[in-house]
Design a protein around this motif. Sequence first.
Motif, PDB file in Angstrom:
ATOM      1  N   ARG A  57     -10.291  -0.957  -0.967  1.00  0.00           N
ATOM      2  CA  ARG A  57      -9.495  -2.022  -0.359  1.00  0.00           C
ATOM      3  C   ARG A  57      -8.419  -2.488  -1.324  1.00  0.00           C
ATOM      4  N   SER A  58      -8.813  -2.690  -2.548  1.00  0.00           N
ATOM      5  CA  SER A  58      -7.874  -3.133  -3.570  1.00  0.00           C
ATOM      6  C   SER A  58      -6.804  -2.071  -3.848  1.00  0.00           C
ATOM      7  N   ALA A  59      -7.227  -0.827  -3.992  1.00  0.00           N
ATOM      8  CA  ALA A  59      -6.288   0.268  -4.274  1.00  0.00           C
ATOM      9  C   ALA A  59      -5.239   0.418  -3.175  1.00  0.00           C
ATOM     10  N   LEU A  60      -5.646   0.199  -1.931  1.00  0.00           N
ATOM     11  CA  LEU A  60      -4.717   0.329  -0.800  1.00  0.00           C
ATOM     12  C   LEU A  60      -3.922  -0.943  -0.547  1.00  0.00           C
ATOM     13  N   GLY A  61      -4.212  -1.995  -1.303  1.00  0.00           N
ATOM     14  CA  GLY A  61      -3.469  -3.241  -1.142  1.00  0.00           C
ATOM     15  C   GLY A  61      -3.751  -3.969   0.158  1.00  0.00           C
ATOM     16  N   ILE A  62      -4.953  -3.783   0.686  1.00  0.00           N
ATOM     17  CA  ILE A  62      -5.333  -4.467   1.925  1.00  0.00           C
ATOM     18  C   ILE A  62      -5.744  -5.889   1.574  1.00  0.00           C
ATOM     19  N   ASP A  63      -5.153  -6.855   2.247  1.00  0.00           N
ATOM     20  CA  ASP A  63      -5.416  -8.277   1.995  1.00  0.00           C
ATOM     21  C   ASP A  63      -6.896  -8.586   2.179  1.00  0.00           C
ATOM     22  N   GLY A  83      -5.479  -0.836   7.012  1.00  0.00           N
ATOM     23  CA  GLY A  83      -4.112  -0.936   6.548  1.00  0.00           C
ATOM     24  C   GLY A  83      -3.385   0.343   6.901  1.00  0.00           C
ATOM     25  N   PHE A  85      -1.222   3.595   5.428  1.00  0.00           N
ATOM     26  CA  PHE A  85      -0.913   4.400   4.258  1.00  0.00           C
ATOM     27  C   PHE A  85      -0.297   5.707   4.730  1.00  0.00           C
TER      28      PHE A  85
END
Length: 107
Positions: A57-63, A83, A85
Amino acid sequence: MSGTLTLDGLTVALRALRLLTLDFGHLPAPTVDVSTVFPDRLCLSFHDGLSDFEVWRSALGIDPGTVVYREQSGGTRVLKASGVFAGAVVELTGFGDVHGAAEAGAA
């Protein structure tokens, strides 16, 4: 949709998977699902606890505010988030034991 979907019809999801492999190959391996029903969607599932879900989640920048939490009968926590990508909708699903997650939080 008329006719049979060809492998070319899955290009968006498969391209996203290829790029995820290049960009995030060091992250924990998920269970991967690509479907002809939703050809622009890539589903990544994590069955060994919620920490792998969080890393992705963090790596993909998902809030983090968009993560949906629920509990299944039998004591399983489920986290879901999605998200975009590389043009594909990437859905993350994490599964973890309620008791194990509570113990990990207390440590």
